[in-house]
Design an enzyme around this catalytic site. Structure first.
Site, short mmCIF file in Angstrom:
data_model
loop_
_atom_site.label_atom_id
_atom_site.label_comp_id
_atom_site.label_asym_id
_atom_site.label_seq_id
_atom_site.Cartn_x
_atom_site.Cartn_y
_atom_site.Cartn_z
N TYR A 94 -0.65 -3.07 -5.90
CA TYR A 94 -0.68 -4.36 -5.22
C TYR A 94 -1.38 -4.28 -3.86
CZ TYR A 94 0.63 -8.76 -3.41
OH TYR A 94 0.55 -10.00 -2.86
N THR A 117 4.82 2.22 3.02
CA THR A 117 6.01 2.06 3.87
C THR A 117 6.81 3.36 3.89
OG1 THR A 117 6.05 -0.28 3.33
CG2 THR A 117 8.09 0.67 4.19
N GLU A 159 3.17 -10.98 -1.09
CA GLU A 159 2.61 -11.26 -2.42
C GLU A 159 2.56 -12.77 -2.62
OE1 GLU A 159 4.35 -9.00 -5.59
OE2 GLU A 159 4.49 -7.20 -4.36
N TYR A 189 14.42 -15.05 21.97
CA TYR A 189 15.78 -15.03 22.52
C TYR A 189 16.74 -14.30 21.60
CZ TYR A 189 15.82 -17.93 26.70
OH TYR A 189 15.67 -18.40 27.97
N ARG A 231 16.76 -8.87 21.81
CA ARG A 231 16.53 -7.69 22.64
C ARG A 231 17.72 -6.75 22.49
NH1 ARG A 231 16.62 -7.74 28.10
NH2 ARG A 231 18.13 -9.40 28.07
N CYS A 290 31.98 -18.35 23.60
CA CYS A 290 31.53 -19.07 22.40
C CYS A 290 31.26 -18.18 21.20
CB CYS A 290 30.27 -19.87 22.72
SG CYS A 290 30.60 -21.23 23.82
N LYS A 308 34.22 -16.37 19.46
CA LYS A 308 35.21 -17.36 18.99
C LYS A 308 34.68 -18.15 17.80
CE LYS A 308 35.54 -21.15 21.49
NZ LYS A 308 35.21 -22.27 20.62
N1 LIG Z 1 3.81 -4.83 -2.69
C1 LIG Z 1 3.96 -5.31 -1.50
O1 LIG Z 1 4.04 -6.52 -1.27
C2 LIG Z 1 3.99 -4.39 -0.31
C3 LIG Z 1 3.92 -4.96 0.96
C4 LIG Z 1 3.93 -4.12 2.07
C5 LIG Z 1 4.04 -2.74 1.89
N2 LIG Z 1 4.14 -2.21 0.63
C6 LIG Z 1 4.21 -0.75 0.51
O2 LIG Z 1 2.92 -0.26 0.14
C7 LIG Z 1 3.03 0.85 -0.75
C8 LIG Z 1 2.34 0.54 -2.07
O3 LIG Z 1 2.98 -0.56 -2.67
P1 LIG Z 1 2.38 -1.24 -3.99
O4 LIG Z 1 3.26 -2.40 -4.26
O5 LIG Z 1 0.92 -1.43 -3.84
O6 LIG Z 1 2.65 -0.06 -5.06
P2 LIG Z 1 2.12 0.03 -6.56
O7 LIG Z 1 3.13 0.81 -7.31
O8 LIG Z 1 1.72 -1.33 -7.06
O9 LIG Z 1 0.78 0.89 -6.44
C9 LIG Z 1 0.77 2.24 -6.11
C10 LIG Z 1 -0.44 2.86 -6.77
O10 LIG Z 1 -0.56 4.19 -6.30
C11 LIG Z 1 -1.08 4.94 -7.38
N3 LIG Z 1 -0.93 6.38 -7.15
C12 LIG Z 1 0.18 7.14 -7.24
N4 LIG Z 1 -0.12 8.44 -7.00
C13 LIG Z 1 -1.44 8.50 -6.74
C14 LIG Z 1 -2.34 9.54 -6.42
N5 LIG Z 1 -1.92 10.80 -6.31
N6 LIG Z 1 -3.63 9.23 -6.21
C15 LIG Z 1 -4.06 7.96 -6.31
N7 LIG Z 1 -3.26 6.93 -6.62
C16 LIG Z 1 -1.96 7.19 -6.84
C17 LIG Z 1 -0.33 4.42 -8.58
O11 LIG Z 1 -0.96 4.77 -9.78
C18 LIG Z 1 -0.34 2.92 -8.30
O12 LIG Z 1 -1.44 2.29 -8.89
C19 LIG Z 1 4.54 1.10 -0.89
O13 LIG Z 1 4.93 2.04 0.07
C20 LIG Z 1 5.15 -0.25 -0.58
O14 LIG Z 1 6.47 -0.13 -0.11
C21 LIG Z 1 4.10 -3.02 -0.47
#
Ligand SMILES: NC(=O)c1ccc[n+]([C@@H]2O[C@H](COP(=O)([O-])OP(=O)(O)OC[C@H]3O[C@@H](n4cnc5c(N)ncnc54)[C@H](O)[C@@H]3O)[C@@H](O)[C@H]2O)c1
Length: 432
Positions: free
Chosen positions: A10, A124, A158, A251, A254, A263, A266
């Site tokens: 993604y 992440t 997404e 606000y 922090r 308030c 309570k």
């Molecule tokens: N999906 C979201 O909305 C979103 C938003 C912010 C952050 N994230 C973070 O981003 C990261 C990726 O999320 P995602 O949803 O795209 O994951 P995903 O599972 O859709 O995609 C991960 C891809 O990495 C590939 N992969 C795994 N090992 C690999 C390697 N050795 N070499 C090359 N490719 C490899 C997998 O085949 C897969 O296609 C995660 O840490 C997720 O928490 C996701």
């Protein structure tokens, strides 16, 4: 710029489409052949509005390619973005296996290559992960300057990911020590992106998601208890959102003093009591007072640890510019210190005992009957040459305080008053 994107799920697919849209050349890398073929032919492997068009255009213009061969990608690019998955184990622990694997591959290739490379981690990861990866896998390359390492959290949603890329709600770049990232990476991060250190950049992502989850849960709990009381909480929440000064604003966001006063405690108590009476489970709202109590317990523990003999408390009421002592956390702190036999002085220019009336007076009569003997207007005499100073409020201006503080004082900042660091005392932040 010439950019490799590792992981074409993604995040990787959206990033590939958006970076090519603004003219970068992208080489996608994934271990899954179908995803590589899909991206290489300009077809999105995921459903996301606008993405198909972007990838098709990029492939047609020669800005997009994809491969399973990571070495080839590193050879032809200057910077790699790592967007592989970081799944949770059943116990909630984060699995960094894919990030470490890809980082190791990139490092091995950079070691034998003739040119330097920038590595940008987007997956992440919990605070400390980037540092550990740097120490375990990249120490030689970072030391020699052949590789530079950044943590660049991803905030796209997404369903609106492409629009969010064009108009991001938040951009943060993590550098080793929080210093500015190099200018040549501005086309990637945006010239105005703030830099923080690696762990802070890692934490921002979790803080945002925890806050979003808290907001959803909060609105849902208000909805449930509202319904029990015959209230349509959709209109209540719409009104709540109209207050952009206190509600939707910085606000109350922090870290610092526990909450108190007449308030908040309570009203939370009344709402949760009503929930229990009606058989409604409100775990978020129920957790607010215990969380605040845990915060206060931590503060009391810290003051006891830092106090030697003399303690001066700046601010006793529950917040600045009021004399309201009802449920003031600092009254609890003062009681504990007195119970432990410390020599306590309290400086709070808003407090005039003669004027206290009603519940406010009862608090003091019950909890600290000899408050009058502890209150002082002579801060210099109270501070002496040493001792612990608990700054719960900005109830004195810095220039008046400065000459009274020596290197023998310890300053515990509870309120988040950054200028206190400039005073000669040993500075301790309560929760930072
Ligand atoms: N999906 C979201 O909305 C979103 C938003 C912010 C952050 N994230 C973070 O981003 C990261 C990726 O999320 P995602 O949803 O795209 O994951 P995903 O599972 O859709 O995609 C991960 C891809 O990495 C590939 N992969 C795994 N090992 C690999 C390697 N050795 N070499 C090359 N490719 C490899 C997998 O085949 C897969 O296609 C995660 O840490 C997720 O928490 C996701």
């Amino acid at each position: 710029m010439k950019v490799s994107i590792f992981g074409l799920g993604y995040v990787g697919a959206v990033t590939a489409g958006c970076l090519t849209k603004v003219g970068h050349t992208v080489v996608g890398v994934d271990v899954q052949a179908e995803k590589v073929e899909s991206i290489a032919s300009g077809v999105s492997p995921i459903i996301e509005p606008e993405l198909d068009g972007l990838l098709a255009e990029a492939a047609k213009n020669g800005l997009l390619s994809a491969t399973q061969n990571h070495e080839q990608a590193i050879e032809t690019t200057d910077v790699s973005l790592v967007c592989v998955g970081t799944p949770s184990a059943e116990n909630g622990e984060l699995n960094l296996q894919f990030v470490r694997q890809v980082t190791g591959q990139i490092a091995d290739k950079v070691r034998v290559s003739g040119k330097s490379h920038d590595l940008v981690l987007r997956s992440t990861m919990l605070p400390g992960s980037t540092q550990k990866i740097a120490t375990d896998l990249l120490a030689d390359l970072l030391e020699s300057g052949k590789l530079r390492l950044f943590f660049y959290p991803e905030f796209l949603r997404e369903g609106t990911a492409v629009a969010d890329f064009d108009d991001p709600s938040l951009v943060v770049v993590g550098t080793h020590d929080g210093s500015a990232f190099p200018n040549e990476l501005s086309p990637l991060f945006g010239a105005d992106a703030p830099s923080v250190n690696w762990p802070s950049a890692e934490m921002v992502k979790y803080a945002c998601n925890a806050f979003h989850a808290t907001k959803v849960t909060f609105a849902n709990e208000i909805g449930r208890i509202g319904k029990n009381m015959g209230v349509d909480s959709r209109s209540v929440m719409r009104l709540l959102c109209q207050d952009t000064r206190l509600n939707l604003s910085p606000y109350y966001l922090r870290p610092g003093n526990p909450f108190g006063g007449s308030c908040l405690p309570k009203d939370v108590r009344a709402l949760t009591h009503e929930g229990r009476r009606g058989g409604e489970e409100l775990p978020l709202l129920e957790s607010l007072l215990p969380s605040n109590e845990a915060h206060l317990a931590k503060l009391i523990e810290l003051t006891k640890r830092l106090a030697k003999d003399r303690v001066t408390l700046l601010g006793l009421s529950f917040k600045s510019d009021t004399d309201d002592l009802r449920e003031s956390p600092m009254v609890e702190v003062a009681q504990h210190l007195l119970g432990r036999g410390f020599e306590l002085s309290i400086y709070d220019p808003q407090l005039n005992l003669a004027k206290l009336i009603g519940t406010n007076k009862r608090v003091i009569d019950e909890k600290m009957p000899h408050l009058a003997t502890l209150l002082t207007g002579d801060l210099g005499a109270a501070l002496g040459q040493s001792g612990l100073v608990i700054a719960a409020q900005k109830c004195i201006d810095l220039e008046t305080l400065r000459p009274l503080i020596t290197t023998e004082h310890t300053l515990l900042d509870v309120n988040g008053w950054p200028e206190l660091r400039d005073l000669p005392a040993h500075y301790e932040g309560f929760c930072w």
